[in-house]
Motif scaffolding. Sequence first.
Motif, PDB file in Angstrom:
ATOM      1  N   SER A   1     -27.182 -52.820 -84.076  1.00 23.76           N
ATOM      2  CA  SER A   1     -26.555 -52.381 -85.648  1.00 23.76           C
ATOM      3  C   SER A   1     -25.321 -51.726 -85.430  1.00 23.76           C
ATOM      4  N   THR A   2     -24.977 -51.399 -84.280  1.00 21.82           N
ATOM      5  CA  THR A   2     -23.700 -50.592 -84.154  1.00 21.82           C
ATOM      6  C   THR A   2     -22.498 -51.512 -84.126  1.00 21.82           C
ATOM      7  N   ALA A   3     -21.425 -50.884 -84.954  1.00 21.80           N
ATOM      8  CA  ALA A   3     -20.155 -51.942 -84.976  1.00 21.80           C
ATOM      9  C   ALA A   3     -19.613 -52.019 -83.549  1.00 21.80           C
ATOM     10  N   VAL A   4     -18.963 -53.176 -83.462  1.00 22.15           N
ATOM     11  CA  VAL A   4     -18.415 -53.512 -82.152  1.00 22.15           C
ATOM     12  C   VAL A   4     -16.991 -53.171 -82.268  1.00 22.15           C
ATOM     13  N   GLU A   5     -16.443 -52.296 -81.781  1.00 18.40           N
ATOM     14  CA  GLU A   5     -14.814 -52.020 -81.887  1.00 18.40           C
ATOM     15  C   GLU A   5     -14.495 -52.144 -80.425  1.00 18.40           C
ATOM     16  N   PRO A   6     -12.944 -52.864 -80.420  1.00 16.61           N
ATOM     17  CA  PRO A   6     -12.177 -52.722 -79.309  1.00 16.61           C
ATOM     18  C   PRO A   6     -12.295 -51.630 -78.621  1.00 16.61           C
ATOM     19  N   SER A   7     -12.327 -51.355 -77.271  1.00 16.87           N
ATOM     20  CA  SER A   7     -11.986 -50.160 -76.440  1.00 16.87           C
ATOM     21  C   SER A   7     -10.640 -49.734 -76.636  1.00 16.87           C
ATOM     22  N   PRO A   8     -10.486 -48.296 -76.860  1.00 16.51           N
ATOM     23  CA  PRO A   8      -8.896 -48.025 -76.990  1.00 16.51           C
ATOM     24  C   PRO A   8      -8.245 -48.107 -75.463  1.00 16.51           C
ATOM     25  N   THR A   9      -9.149 -48.252 -74.687  1.00 16.05           N
ATOM     26  CA  THR A   9      -8.565 -48.245 -73.146  1.00 16.05           C
ATOM     27  C   THR A   9      -8.246 -49.638 -72.495  1.00 16.05           C
ATOM     28  N   VAL A  10      -8.722 -50.703 -73.161  1.00 17.89           N
ATOM     29  CA  VAL A  10      -8.423 -51.930 -72.974  1.00 17.89           C
ATOM     30  C   VAL A  10      -6.938 -52.225 -73.152  1.00 17.89           C
ATOM     31  N   ALA A  11      -6.249 -52.749 -72.147  1.00 17.28           N
ATOM     32  CA  ALA A  11      -4.985 -53.387 -72.388  1.00 17.28           C
ATOM     33  C   ALA A  11      -4.734 -54.711 -72.552  1.00 17.28           C
ATOM     34  N   PHE A  12      -4.561 -55.267 -73.591  1.00 17.40           N
ATOM     35  CA  PHE A  12      -4.528 -56.675 -73.907  1.00 17.40           C
ATOM     36  C   PHE A  12      -3.311 -57.407 -73.116  1.00 17.40           C
ATOM     37  N   VAL A  13      -3.393 -58.431 -72.680  1.00 19.33           N
ATOM     38  CA  VAL A  13      -2.094 -59.317 -72.286  1.00 19.33           C
ATOM     39  C   VAL A  13      -2.061 -60.348 -72.931  1.00 19.33           C
ATOM     40  N   THR A  14      -0.736 -60.980 -73.092  1.00 15.05           N
ATOM     41  CA  THR A  14      -0.150 -61.916 -73.739  1.00 15.05           C
ATOM     42  C   THR A  14       0.282 -63.014 -72.624  1.00 15.05           C
ATOM     43  N   PRO A  15      -0.759 -64.078 -72.468  1.00 12.17           N
ATOM     44  CA  PRO A  15      -0.553 -65.089 -71.787  1.00 12.17           C
ATOM     45  C   PRO A  15       0.896 -65.833 -71.873  1.00 12.17           C
ATOM     46  N   PRO A  16       1.539 -66.549 -71.085  1.00 14.42           N
ATOM     47  CA  PRO A  16       2.622 -67.241 -71.381  1.00 14.42           C
ATOM     48  C   PRO A  16       2.193 -68.447 -72.244  1.00 14.42           C
ATOM     49  N   THR A  17       3.150 -68.949 -72.988  1.00  7.65           N
ATOM     50  CA  THR A  17       2.903 -70.223 -73.874  1.00  7.65           C
ATOM     51  C   THR A  17       2.534 -71.143 -73.012  1.00  7.65           C
ATOM     52  N   ALA A  18       3.246 -71.463 -71.869  1.00 13.46           N
ATOM     53  CA  ALA A  18       2.528 -72.673 -71.050  1.00 13.46           C
ATOM     54  C   ALA A  18       0.980 -72.475 -70.559  1.00 13.46           C
ATOM     55  N   GLN A  19       0.539 -71.502 -70.661  1.00 10.11           N
ATOM     56  CA  GLN A  19      -1.047 -71.289 -70.369  1.00 10.11           C
ATOM     57  C   GLN A  19      -1.700 -71.380 -71.589  1.00 10.11           C
ATOM     58  N   VAL A  20      -1.206 -71.078 -72.849  1.00 13.95           N
ATOM     59  CA  VAL A  20      -2.225 -71.320 -73.942  1.00 13.95           C
ATOM     60  C   VAL A  20      -2.221 -72.500 -74.398  1.00 13.95           C
ATOM     61  N   ARG A  21      -1.045 -73.146 -73.991  1.00 17.78           N
ATOM     62  CA  ARG A  21      -0.952 -74.653 -74.638  1.00 17.78           C
ATOM     63  C   ARG A  21      -2.094 -75.579 -74.258  1.00 17.78           C
ATOM     64  N   PRO A  22      -2.423 -75.606 -73.204  1.00 18.24           N
ATOM     65  CA  PRO A  22      -3.791 -76.368 -72.704  1.00 18.24           C
ATOM     66  C   PRO A  22      -4.874 -76.095 -73.530  1.00 18.24           C
ATOM     67  N   VAL A  23      -5.358 -74.662 -73.896  1.00 16.94           N
ATOM     68  CA  VAL A  23      -6.314 -74.280 -74.441  1.00 16.94           C
ATOM     69  C   VAL A  23      -6.404 -74.564 -75.766  1.00 16.94           C
ATOM     70  N   HIS A  24      -5.172 -74.533 -76.285  1.00 20.05           N
ATOM     71  CA  HIS A  24      -4.922 -74.800 -77.624  1.00 20.05           C
ATOM     72  C   HIS A  24      -5.394 -76.391 -77.832  1.00 20.05           C
ATOM     73  N   GLU A  25      -4.842 -77.376 -77.129  1.00 20.57           N
ATOM     74  CA  GLU A  25      -5.063 -78.755 -76.927  1.00 20.57           C
ATOM     75  C   GLU A  25      -6.539 -78.875 -76.594  1.00 20.57           C
ATOM     76  N   ALA A  26      -7.343 -78.149 -75.748  1.00 23.89           N
ATOM     77  CA  ALA A  26      -8.849 -78.347 -75.535  1.00 23.89           C
ATOM     78  C   ALA A  26      -9.434 -78.251 -76.995  1.00 23.89           C
ATOM     79  N   LEU A  27      -8.968 -77.092 -77.675  1.00 21.92           N
ATOM     80  CA  LEU A  27     -10.008 -76.658 -78.896  1.00 21.92           C
ATOM     81  C   LEU A  27      -9.524 -77.924 -79.886  1.00 21.92           C
ATOM     82  N   HIS A  28      -8.491 -78.470 -80.249  1.00 20.87           N
ATOM     83  CA  HIS A  28      -8.436 -79.642 -80.890  1.00 20.87           C
ATOM     84  C   HIS A  28      -9.027 -80.972 -80.406  1.00 20.87           C
ATOM     85  N   ASP A  29      -8.912 -80.941 -78.916  1.00 23.29           N
ATOM     86  CA  ASP A  29      -9.961 -82.161 -78.472  1.00 23.29           C
ATOM     87  C   ASP A  29     -11.467 -82.119 -78.727  1.00 23.29           C
TER      88      ASP A  29
END
Length: 139
Positions: free
Chosen positions: A28-56
């Motif tokens: 029942s504890t709220a789940v919050e992102p850890s402040p120590t986690v450094a998120f990355v932004t993958p290149p668009t060319a890496q996201v595109r196949p995932v986006h297409e997979a979701l649509h498929d």
Amino acid sequence: MAATVVVALAAAAVVALRDGSGRGGGSSTAVEPSPTVAFVTPPTAQVRPVHEALHDIDAACGTNGGHSGRTSLTRDVDTVIDFSRRYPEARFPIDDETGSTLSLLLVTRQSMRDCAPALAARVDRALPPDYRDAALTGS
């Protein structure tokens, strides 16, 4: 179709960040992102196949109930899992929303539940332990 992916990503993000109802452990504890986690932004060319997979996946499972194109669905799930391993802490634009690796896996697992349960179990195993569904993995 794009709207379905956006809504699904947004819903998964809410589930991932709200109280334990989205977590396998049922805390029942709220789940919050850890402040120590450094998120990355993958290149668009890496996201595109995932986006297409979701649509498929949406096209194969969402509109007609699925069970067609198993090879294609397996390839789509492989694409999502591979991306999640390469970018475990990513945030990325997808349609008009910001997705995360966690929301991507949650959306994919949910989409596969009725359509291809064995593939849903594979996605479940790729999730962090707190987000796994014992009903899918048999544990």
